[in-house]
Write a protein that holds these residues in place. Sequence first.
Motif, PDB file in Angstrom:
ATOM      1  N   ILE A  59      -5.896   7.535  -5.646  1.00  9.65           N
ATOM      2  CA  ILE A  59      -6.791   7.214  -4.392  1.00  9.65           C
ATOM      3  C   ILE A  59      -7.903   8.509  -4.797  1.00  9.65           C
ATOM      4  O   ILE A  59      -9.035   8.012  -4.394  1.00  9.65           O
ATOM      5  CB  ILE A  59      -5.912   7.359  -3.099  1.00  9.65           C
ATOM      6  N   TYR A  60      -7.611   9.699  -4.802  1.00 14.94           N
ATOM      7  CA  TYR A  60      -8.544  10.858  -4.901  1.00 14.94           C
ATOM      8  C   TYR A  60      -9.595  10.358  -6.041  1.00 14.94           C
ATOM      9  O   TYR A  60     -10.781  10.527  -5.773  1.00 14.94           O
ATOM     10  CB  TYR A  60      -8.014  11.898  -5.238  1.00 14.94           C
ATOM     11  N   THR A  61      -9.059   9.809  -7.277  1.00 12.52           N
ATOM     12  CA  THR A  61      -9.999   9.532  -8.408  1.00 12.52           C
ATOM     13  C   THR A  61     -10.955   8.392  -7.949  1.00 12.52           C
ATOM     14  O   THR A  61     -12.114   8.191  -8.169  1.00 12.52           O
ATOM     15  CB  THR A  61      -9.132   9.157  -9.561  1.00 12.52           C
ATOM     16  N   GLY A 119      -0.129   7.802  -7.026  1.00 16.41           N
ATOM     17  CA  GLY A 119      -0.832   6.796  -6.275  1.00 16.41           C
ATOM     18  C   GLY A 119      -1.887   7.652  -5.432  1.00 16.41           C
ATOM     19  O   GLY A 119      -3.212   7.231  -5.354  1.00 16.41           O
ATOM     20  N   ILE A 120      -1.286   8.954  -4.922  1.00 17.42           N
ATOM     21  CA  ILE A 120      -2.400   9.758  -4.150  1.00 17.42           C
ATOM     22  C   ILE A 120      -3.520  10.409  -5.259  1.00 17.42           C
ATOM     23  O   ILE A 120      -4.826  10.285  -4.773  1.00 17.42           O
ATOM     24  CB  ILE A 120      -1.737  10.915  -3.743  1.00 17.42           C
ATOM     25  N   ILE A 174       0.733  -1.151   0.044  1.00 21.84           N
ATOM     26  CA  ILE A 174       0.045   0.061   0.028  1.00 21.84           C
ATOM     27  C   ILE A 174       0.754   1.291   0.001  1.00 21.84           C
ATOM     28  O   ILE A 174       0.559   2.245  -0.479  1.00 21.84           O
ATOM     29  CB  ILE A 174      -0.709  -0.011   1.285  1.00 21.84           C
ATOM     30  N   GLY A 175       1.984   1.378   0.478  1.00 29.63           N
ATOM     31  CA  GLY A 175       3.090   2.381   0.616  1.00 29.63           C
ATOM     32  C   GLY A 175       3.450   2.742  -0.952  1.00 29.63           C
ATOM     33  O   GLY A 175       3.529   4.076  -1.289  1.00 29.63           O
TER      34      GLY A 175
END
Length: 182
Positions: free
Chosen positions: A160-162, A156-157, A147-148
Amino acid sequence: KTRIHEFEAQLSQSLEIIARSLRAGHPFLSGLAMVNQEMPDPISTEFGRVCQEQQVGMTIEDSLLNMTRRIPLMDLKFFVIAIIIHRQIGGDLGEVLDNLSRVIRDRFRVLGQVRALTAEGRLSGWILCVLPIFIFFMLSLINPDYIGTLTNTDIGIKLIYTALFFQIMGMLVIRKIVNIKV
């Protein structure tokens, strides 16, 4: 909200009591008093208040309209409109109240069927909303490095927001599909 829902559930039975009272030859206010005596709270309280307003000199139309302001239900407004029209024009109020009671009861039956038929969709919606979050946290506990990679990079962030955006959009679409008005 709970009180209004209980009032709505008791309304058809109280209309039947008033209709039976009218067929027995009692005046309309006696039917209201019978609902006050025989029905449980909250409908007995509201009809009792209408009777009290009558005793202090308010017209029946005004006291019933006051009740519709306190209890904002469409079925109650139909009842009050039927009473007002009957007092102006006349007719068989007992039959009108029986028909209104039947319509309210049928609407509740259909609403119960709709809720039963859409229960699977609601449950699927909840599972689809909770499952990605649950998997994310389980993976972060089992393998934090995996997950890191997702949480430590800019792309990656953004992913996550998408994913959160599409998750929320999916929840709203499922809610719109399952929320059927009767």
